[in-house]
Enzyme design. Sequence first.
Site, PDB file in Angstrom:
ATOM      1  N   GLY A 129       0.832  -1.198   0.000  1.00  0.00           N
ATOM      2  CA  GLY A 129       0.000   0.000   0.000  1.00  0.00           C
ATOM      3  C   GLY A 129       0.857   1.234   0.000  1.00  0.00           C
ATOM      4  O   GLY A 129       2.092   1.179   0.023  1.00  0.00           O
ATOM      5  N   GLY A 175       0.460   5.963   0.159  1.00  0.00           N
ATOM      6  CA  GLY A 175      -0.348   7.174   0.067  1.00  0.00           C
ATOM      7  C   GLY A 175       0.523   8.359  -0.262  1.00  0.00           C
ATOM      8  O   GLY A 175       1.652   8.223  -0.748  1.00  0.00           O
ATOM      9  N   GLY A 176       0.013   9.542   0.019  1.00  0.00           N
ATOM     10  CA  GLY A 176       0.741  10.749  -0.313  1.00  0.00           C
ATOM     11  C   GLY A 176       1.924  11.018   0.589  1.00  0.00           C
ATOM     12  O   GLY A 176       2.789  11.825   0.260  1.00  0.00           O
ATOM     13  N   MET A 177       1.966  10.339   1.751  1.00  0.00           N
ATOM     14  CA  MET A 177       3.019  10.629   2.711  1.00  0.00           C
ATOM     15  C   MET A 177       3.984   9.461   2.902  1.00  0.00           C
ATOM     16  O   MET A 177       5.159   9.668   3.178  1.00  0.00           O
ATOM     17  CB  MET A 177       2.378  11.001   4.054  1.00  0.00           C
ATOM     18  CG  MET A 177       3.351  11.530   5.090  1.00  0.00           C
ATOM     19  SD  MET A 177       2.530  12.181   6.564  1.00  0.00           S
ATOM     20  CE  MET A 177       1.898  10.697   7.316  1.00  0.00           C
ATOM     21  N   ALA A 178       3.507   8.238   2.739  1.00  0.00           N
ATOM     22  CA  ALA A 178       4.351   7.091   3.048  1.00  0.00           C
ATOM     23  C   ALA A 178       3.911   5.875   2.238  1.00  0.00           C
ATOM     24  O   ALA A 178       2.815   5.842   1.689  1.00  0.00           O
ATOM     25  CB  ALA A 178       4.279   6.776   4.556  1.00  0.00           C
ATOM     26  N   VAL A 184       3.658   1.497   2.432  1.00  0.00           N
ATOM     27  CA  VAL A 184       3.506   0.440   3.422  1.00  0.00           C
ATOM     28  C   VAL A 184       4.002  -0.872   2.821  1.00  0.00           C
ATOM     29  O   VAL A 184       3.643  -1.222   1.691  1.00  0.00           O
ATOM     30  CB  VAL A 184       2.034   0.295   3.873  1.00  0.00           C
ATOM     31  CG1 VAL A 184       1.921  -0.785   4.939  1.00  0.00           C
ATOM     32  CG2 VAL A 184       1.508   1.620   4.406  1.00  0.00           C
ATOM     33  N   LYS A 214       5.454   1.021   7.715  1.00  0.00           N
ATOM     34  CA  LYS A 214       5.145   2.247   6.966  1.00  0.00           C
ATOM     35  C   LYS A 214       6.411   3.104   6.945  1.00  0.00           C
ATOM     36  O   LYS A 214       6.979   3.427   7.993  1.00  0.00           O
ATOM     37  CB  LYS A 214       4.003   3.008   7.626  1.00  0.00           C
ATOM     38  CG  LYS A 214       3.663   4.311   6.926  1.00  0.00           C
ATOM     39  CD  LYS A 214       2.470   5.006   7.567  1.00  0.00           C
ATOM     40  CE  LYS A 214       1.192   4.325   7.199  1.00  0.00           C
ATOM     41  NZ  LYS A 214       0.006   5.111   7.607  1.00  0.00           N
ATOM     42  N   ASP A 238      -9.774  11.117   9.522  1.00  0.00           N
ATOM     43  CA  ASP A 238      -9.679  10.610   8.147  1.00  0.00           C
ATOM     44  C   ASP A 238     -10.344   9.238   8.029  1.00  0.00           C
ATOM     45  O   ASP A 238      -9.783   8.301   7.469  1.00  0.00           O
ATOM     46  CB  ASP A 238      -8.211  10.526   7.724  1.00  0.00           C
ATOM     47  CG  ASP A 238      -8.052  10.457   6.205  1.00  0.00           C
ATOM     48  OD1 ASP A 238      -8.996  10.821   5.486  1.00  0.00           O
ATOM     49  OD2 ASP A 238      -6.986  10.030   5.744  1.00  0.00           O
TER      50      ASP A 238
END
Length: 588
Positions: free
Chosen positions: A17, A19-22, A24, A39, A133
Amino acid sequence: MIERVLDGRYKLQEQIGGGGMADVYKAEDMLLHRPVAVKILHEQFKQDREFIEKFQREAQAAARLSHPNIVNIYDVGIADGDHYIVMEYVPGRTLKDKIRQEGHLEPREALKVAREIAEALAHAHANNLVHCDIKPHNILMMADGHVKVADFGIARAVTESTMTYSGNVVGSVHYFSPEQAKGTMITPKSDVYSLGVVLYEMLTGKLPFTGETPVSIAMKHLQDDPVPVRQLDPAIPPVVEAIVTRAMSKDPAARPSSSEFVQDVQQAERMLLAGDASLEAQEEDPYATRVMPRVQEPLLSRRGAREKDPYYEEETAHDRSVFKSKKFIAGLVFILMLGFFVGAFMSYGKFWSAAEIEVPNVVGKQMTLARQILEDKKLRVNVAETYDADVPAGEVVSQTPEAGSRVKEERLVTIYVSKGGEELEMPDVQGLSKRDAEAKLQKMGLKLASVYEKYSDEPAGTVIGQDPRAGAKLKKGQSVDITISKGKESKKVRVPNVTGGTLEAAEASIKANGLTVGSITKKASRQTSGTIISQSPSGGEAEEGASVDLVVAEEEKAGSSKGGKKDPAKTQPDERVPVRQGDAAKSR
């Protein structure tokens, strides 16, 4: 990252996985021999203090919580400059994946999932923590059907304001609450609104609000009511629709708390289990007695009435033409005057008013906040959207009229709100040269940021890695990191001194040191035949695999000199050479 071991303990196996920050990764805890999720903060944020604080806040926030429906945090650390969090690994899929694959969930299953999410939130709220979130992407489905809430990356203490005049709205636009859209104080009931949106999506397979841009979706959260779930699916029980409607109330005070939400769902589950008729959708009886509105007889049209009037025939075509012409001209004049009046009002405000207003500066502020500031000054607001990679989505890029201008009240002010950078798909630049990769990125409107070098089997200068990865979604103007090959890593080895030894021994020694035997030249020498006279290189260090040239001694031929010419002196008998007796007698 694959096969990398963090702090000698966590071996990364595959990316699961991001996202915009990290990103996984699934990993193996080599100490406890169990699977974990790791992560890792993105490379471009390693020097960004704000993102590092958010990343560390997630670990600290989630570490305070211990609940069967919340993902556990095991460890946090830094390895070679990479910030990471080690979490419980939950195999399976997310709730978003389940909805996509199944279309929607049955009411009983949707209620069960919503109840477990609410129980997790109630635990977090009891510890003064708001998730901020909640969305199906952050709900992990376990094999036994239970759920776990993940990703406390933007969690906030309930006493904090998530936004000031210079702050940012946090959350995912399709799921966040009206107060998140406004950028005002977030409370635990903000999570309840998001949970209501998630329940809406589980029941119908659709989002309550959609739009072309984040700004348009945020405005719908503020102003519009969603289509009732039973209008989309009449089989949904009314009591379930009531739970969704209450949770998605615009006013936080009208929403239940997370613990009250749990109680509402439990009551609905009991009623559904008992087969309460009030839960089931009722089919409308077409023969039932009902109150009907009065049906009025349609009036005859003016044209029809006049056609039945015997005096109508006496009206001449000339009279009708004149009458219609005068009405048309009068109507046209009225419309033009009305258009002028409306245009003047829209452009210049109340031009008959003496009150003037100084236009405030809203550039750089969130759209909802900018609108509020302007409307408080008795100005009208028009929102236009524009792409701007340098301004975060939802913030005002520019305004017309400019700040400081003096205008009439009710003047129309247009604010241009950033849509962020234009969305692109990251190209695959691996295998290209650094120059070609940079040209390709620039052509697409992307920026080349950091260039890293790494030894590999690829030719030097070839791109062997990129971040973001190929196919990832990113914004126009965003920065991209690449890794280029330095070629094969050169290893220095010691060159052995083999002079004076045999050729066989020399070859064995050279190969043992990771070198190869080069050319072998024979040379006449007084040394024993087969002895190594000289070598090149003669010593020191050389790259692994380099060749060593050898010169081998060869026995000199009799009667030959170094130059290969015969010595005249040696053609005569040497008087000092002894002569055998038989030879001496013959000579006498």
